[in-house]
Design an enzyme around this catalytic site. Structure first.
Site, short mmCIF file in Angstrom:
data_model
loop_
_atom_site.label_atom_id
_atom_site.label_comp_id
_atom_site.label_asym_id
_atom_site.label_seq_id
_atom_site.Cartn_x
_atom_site.Cartn_y
_atom_site.Cartn_z
N LEU A 82 114.16 87.25 7.93
CA LEU A 82 115.33 86.97 8.91
C LEU A 82 114.63 87.10 10.05
O LEU A 82 113.45 88.11 10.38
CB LEU A 82 116.48 87.59 8.37
CG LEU A 82 116.91 87.66 7.70
CD1 LEU A 82 117.88 88.56 6.68
CD2 LEU A 82 117.89 86.31 7.29
N ASP A 83 115.11 86.56 11.33
CA ASP A 83 114.50 86.52 12.84
C ASP A 83 114.30 88.34 12.94
O ASP A 83 115.50 88.36 12.52
CB ASP A 83 114.41 85.95 13.80
CG ASP A 83 114.27 84.45 13.26
OD1 ASP A 83 113.12 84.16 12.65
OD2 ASP A 83 115.35 83.68 13.32
N ILE A 84 113.85 88.54 13.74
CA ILE A 84 114.13 89.47 14.50
C ILE A 84 115.62 90.44 15.43
O ILE A 84 115.97 91.24 14.63
CB ILE A 84 113.36 90.24 15.74
CG1 ILE A 84 113.27 91.93 15.91
CG2 ILE A 84 113.21 89.63 16.94
CD1 ILE A 84 111.97 92.44 16.74
N THR A 123 117.82 88.22 13.51
CA THR A 123 119.25 87.97 12.61
C THR A 123 119.57 89.28 11.74
O THR A 123 118.23 89.83 11.47
CB THR A 123 117.99 86.64 11.71
OG1 THR A 123 117.74 85.42 12.51
CG2 THR A 123 119.70 86.15 10.75
N LYS A 178 118.28 78.08 13.52
CA LYS A 178 118.03 78.04 14.94
C LYS A 178 118.16 76.37 15.62
O LYS A 178 118.70 76.45 16.45
CB LYS A 178 117.15 79.04 15.77
CG LYS A 178 118.49 80.87 15.59
CD LYS A 178 117.02 81.16 16.16
CE LYS A 178 117.33 82.95 15.81
NZ LYS A 178 116.23 84.06 15.81
#
Ligand code: URA
Length: 235
Positions: free
Chosen positions: A103-105, A107, A187
């Site tokens: 997961l992105d930082i 998210t 995104k």
């Protein structure tokens, strides 16, 4: 383990720590074999012995599965020079833990960790179509035809999405379920319909929901959940 193995090697192989770290645990009298404190590193153990570290049983081939509710600001990695990692949130310090995807930082939400490499590999493989559901908040109003645009294959330049399930909640919020997991996929999909994402939370991974797991908390999966995940990917 068919034959006996040195205690320090057994503990290191079970993911308790490096050879040096496990020797220090033995020295500090944190290790018991069959209910007796053991002080020598080269004590021979076999699979019939009951081995404990700090009062907890150690099994050589123990499988572990955790569901974490990832907070913002943490990266989906085991080590990083610049940012806190999700590894730091897990008390279990086994060396063989791996993260199932990323997961992105910024998210938040459902992230699975395990030491079962084959299961991890399959859960991420496109052929098994494991569903991931996200709650999305957008900067701009979602267009009226958001569902149509997001559900049909969408060309993101380096790949074409295979379809998704969209559930609109209000002008700025929606659920999106995807079966793939390309880099920044959600995104990028919303950016493409001119509704950039400002908040992203993964609320489920396969059939695993966050339920009442608080942000930053994690829980072990139940045997039933583990069996369900394995079945999902033919293991
Ligand atoms: N899609 C994204 O864009 N970011 C995530 O963290 C997960 C899915």
């Amino acid at each position: 383990m068919d034959k006996a193995m040195r205690l320090d090697r057994f503990l290191a192989n079970a993911g308790i720590g490096s050879r040096k770290e496990v020797k220090s645990l033995i020295k500090k009298q944190k290790v018991k074999v069959n209910n007796h404190l053991v002080k020598s590193f080269d004590w021979e153990v076999s699979e019939d012995d009951f081995i404990e570290v700090n009062g907890e049983e150690v099994q050589l081939f123990k499988e572990i599965y955790y569901l974490l509710n990832k907070p913002e600001g943490y990266i989906s990695a085991l080590e990083d020079k610049y940012h806190p990692t999700v590894r730091e949130l897990i008390f279990d310090k086994r060396k063989d833990l791996i993260i199932v995807g990323r997961l992105d930082i910024d998210t938040t939400g459902a992230l699975l960790l395990t030491n079962n490499g084959e299961l991890c590999h399959r859960l991420l493989a496109p052929r098994y179509h494991v569903a991931k559901k996200y709650l999305v908040e957008t900067e701009n109003k979602l267009p009226n035809n958001a569902q149509e645009l997001l559900e049909k294959p969408m060309d993101l330049g380096d790949f074409i999405t295979k379809g998704a399930i969209y559930e609109g909640l209000d002008d700025y919020h929606a659920y999106l379920t995807i079966n793939e997991g390309k880099f920044h996929q959600v995104k990028r999909m919303f950016a493409k319909i001119d509704a950039p994402v400002i908040k992203l939370k993964r609320i489920s991974f396969a059939f695993l929901n966050l339920d009442d797991l608080k942000i930053g908390e994690y829980r072990p999966l139940s045997n039933l959940e583990i069996a369900g995940l394995k079945k999902l990917v033919g293991l």
